[in-house]
Design an enzyme around this catalytic site. Structure first.
Site, PDB file in Angstrom:
ATOM      1  N   LYS A   1      -2.969   6.098  -4.291  1.00 52.83           N
ATOM      2  CA  LYS A   1      -4.089   6.743  -4.033  1.00 52.83           C
ATOM      3  C   LYS A   1      -4.010   8.355  -4.594  1.00 52.83           C
ATOM      4  O   LYS A   1      -3.074   8.709  -5.235  1.00 52.83           O
ATOM      5  CB  LYS A   1      -4.357   7.129  -2.766  1.00 52.83           C
ATOM      6  CG  LYS A   1      -3.943   6.151  -2.019  1.00 52.83           C
ATOM      7  CD  LYS A   1      -4.054   6.420  -0.515  1.00 52.83           C
ATOM      8  CE  LYS A   1      -3.706   4.862   0.341  1.00 52.83           C
ATOM      9  NZ  LYS A   1      -2.644   4.872   0.287  1.00 52.83           N
TER      10      LYS A   1
ATOM     11  N   HIS B   1      -7.653   9.611  -2.627  1.00 50.39           N
ATOM     12  CA  HIS B   1      -7.227   8.921  -1.158  1.00 50.39           C
ATOM     13  C   HIS B   1      -8.173  10.123   0.060  1.00 50.39           C
ATOM     14  O   HIS B   1      -8.395   9.678   1.388  1.00 50.39           O
ATOM     15  CB  HIS B   1      -5.833  10.130  -0.995  1.00 50.39           C
ATOM     16  CG  HIS B   1      -4.433   9.878   0.038  1.00 50.39           C
ATOM     17  ND1 HIS B   1      -3.627   9.862   0.176  1.00 50.39           N
ATOM     18  CD2 HIS B   1      -5.482   8.937   1.133  1.00 50.39           C
ATOM     19  CE1 HIS B   1      -2.930   9.506   0.461  1.00 50.39           C
ATOM     20  NE2 HIS B   1      -3.957   9.258   2.225  1.00 50.39           N
TER      21      HIS B   1
ATOM     22  N   ASP C   1       0.944  -0.915   0.138  1.00 54.59           N
ATOM     23  CA  ASP C   1      -0.563  -0.099   0.139  1.00 54.59           C
ATOM     24  C   ASP C   1       0.869   1.352   0.560  1.00 54.59           C
ATOM     25  O   ASP C   1       2.078   1.619   1.409  1.00 54.59           O
ATOM     26  CB  ASP C   1      -1.021   0.056   1.294  1.00 54.59           C
ATOM     27  CG  ASP C   1      -1.914   1.059   1.088  1.00 54.59           C
ATOM     28  OD1 ASP C   1      -3.136   1.180   0.823  1.00 54.59           O
ATOM     29  OD2 ASP C   1      -1.481   1.986   2.161  1.00 54.59           O
TER      30      ASP C   1
ATOM     31  N   TYR D   1       2.574  10.233  -0.873  1.00 50.25           N
ATOM     32  CA  TYR D   1       3.774   9.698   0.647  1.00 50.25           C
ATOM     33  C   TYR D   1       4.909   9.976  -0.323  1.00 50.25           C
ATOM     34  O   TYR D   1       5.794  10.124   0.554  1.00 50.25           O
ATOM     35  CB  TYR D   1       4.000   8.242   0.581  1.00 50.25           C
ATOM     36  CG  TYR D   1       2.357   7.876   0.930  1.00 50.25           C
ATOM     37  CD1 TYR D   1       1.334   8.983   2.201  1.00 50.25           C
ATOM     38  CD2 TYR D   1       2.173   6.493   1.095  1.00 50.25           C
ATOM     39  CE1 TYR D   1       0.605   8.087   2.324  1.00 50.25           C
ATOM     40  CE2 TYR D   1       1.370   5.896   1.538  1.00 50.25           C
ATOM     41  CZ  TYR D   1       0.623   6.995   2.321  1.00 50.25           C
ATOM     42  OH  TYR D   1      -0.933   5.572   2.904  1.00 50.25           O
TER      43      TYR D   1
END
Length: 323
Positions: A84, A117, A50, A55
């Site tokens: 996402k 997200h 994931d 990120y």
């Protein structure tokens, strides 16, 4: 139960491993550590990885996965990879380009799962959270149903095998499900979920709609002062979890993971420690009694580690008491 064979069937026919490896890393964690931890996770048996555009580590995670493909440990089709869509890309015309950016960083032809997200669109920006001169967050007036149609087109184009959402409450899910001309239902809703926030109502709702609930912050969270108040309870130090860990001769983390698996929740486990990464896969090696599940349900206090307070003034803010 073999972790590699433990899969849940999604409502579009694809299958998702029920235990996933979470890759989010605070800025102070070296990128090299992200690469190494992802390799360790794959070697240990994790097949569900994931990640997310926001990120800012998709290049590193992609590199780790590709290196494990190159050395023969796995094939691409063995890996279930999630990315996402960040809220600054909520406008329909930005959805596919955002996914293509992720694919370019990963050097993949497709992702297995692409999810919205957050349900709060932000104005397009180079910054993850755009603000005006007064520091007010710049929200956008995008209808999420239009965003969802663009997600459906990504699935039709083969860029994402499955599509879903994250941090949606039941009202926001219903808005998508009741959309005229809906082509694909969300396969999942990824939300914070652990014994202090068991999400039982949302879980029941998702099950009734054949939507898989995916749990993040399943072991509590890192004590990052930017997100978590110093006085926040430490989930894995809970005495009830501790007593149950002694009973089963397992760690409190494994009790927390097993709890989710037995409730039919897909659970993400995040660690950069090799011993813990390998240990987390032991969640398949034992079973809690129904009484133990009931006791763990009793720990619920509707406590959130992730409040994303910068979204608080948006009408779609999902972290209220509403399930």
């Amino acid at each position: 139960m073999d972790s590699k064979c433990s899969l849940v069937k999604l409502n579009d026919g694809h299958r998702m491993p029920v235990l996933g490896f979470g890759t989010y890393a605070p800025a102070e964690v070296p990128k090299s550590q992200v690469i190494e931890a992802t390799k360790i996770a794959i070697d240990a048996g994790f097949r569900h990885i994931d990640c997310a555009y926001s990120y800012q580590i998709e290049e590193e995670v992609g590199l780790a996965i590709r290196s494990k493909i190159a050395d023969g440990t796995v094939k691409r089709e063995d890996i279930f990879y999630t990315s996402k869509l960040w809220p600054t890309f909520s406008r329909p015309e930005l959805v596919r380009p955002s996914l293509e950016k992720s694919l370019k960083k990963l050097q993949f032809d497709y992702v297995d799962l692409y999810i919205i997200h957050f349900p709060m669109p932000l104005q397009p920006s180079d910054k993850s959270v755009p603000v005006d001169e007064n520091g007010q967050v710049l929200f956008d007036t995008v209808d999420l149903r239009d965003t969802w149609e663009a997600m459906e087109k990504c699935k039709d184009a083969g860029l994402a095998k499955s599509i879903g959402v994250s941090n949606f409450n039941h009202r926001q899910l219903e808005m998508i499900l009741n959309k005229p001309g809906l082509k694909y239902k969300p396969v999942c809703n990824q939300v914070e979920c652990h014994p202090y926030l068991n999400q039982n109502k949302l879980l029941d709702f998702c099950k009734s709609k054949d939507i898989v609930l995916v749990a993040y912050c399943a072991l509590g969270t890192s004590r990052d002062p930017r997100w978590v108040h110093p006085s926040a309870p430490v989930l894995l130090e809970d005495p009830v979890l501790g007593a149950m860990a002694k009973k089963y001769k397992r760690s409190p983390a494994l009790i927390a993971l097993r709890y989710q698996l037995q409730r039919g929740v897909v659970v993400l486990a995040k660690s950069f420690n090799e011993k813990r990464i390998k240990e987390n896969l032991q969640a398949f090696e034992f079973q809690l009694t129904s009484e133990d599940i009931r006791v763990l349900d009793g720990l619920n206090r509707n406590f959130r580690y992730n409040t994303a307070k910068f979204f608080g003034e948006h009408p779609n803010y999902p972290f209220s008491d509403e399930y």
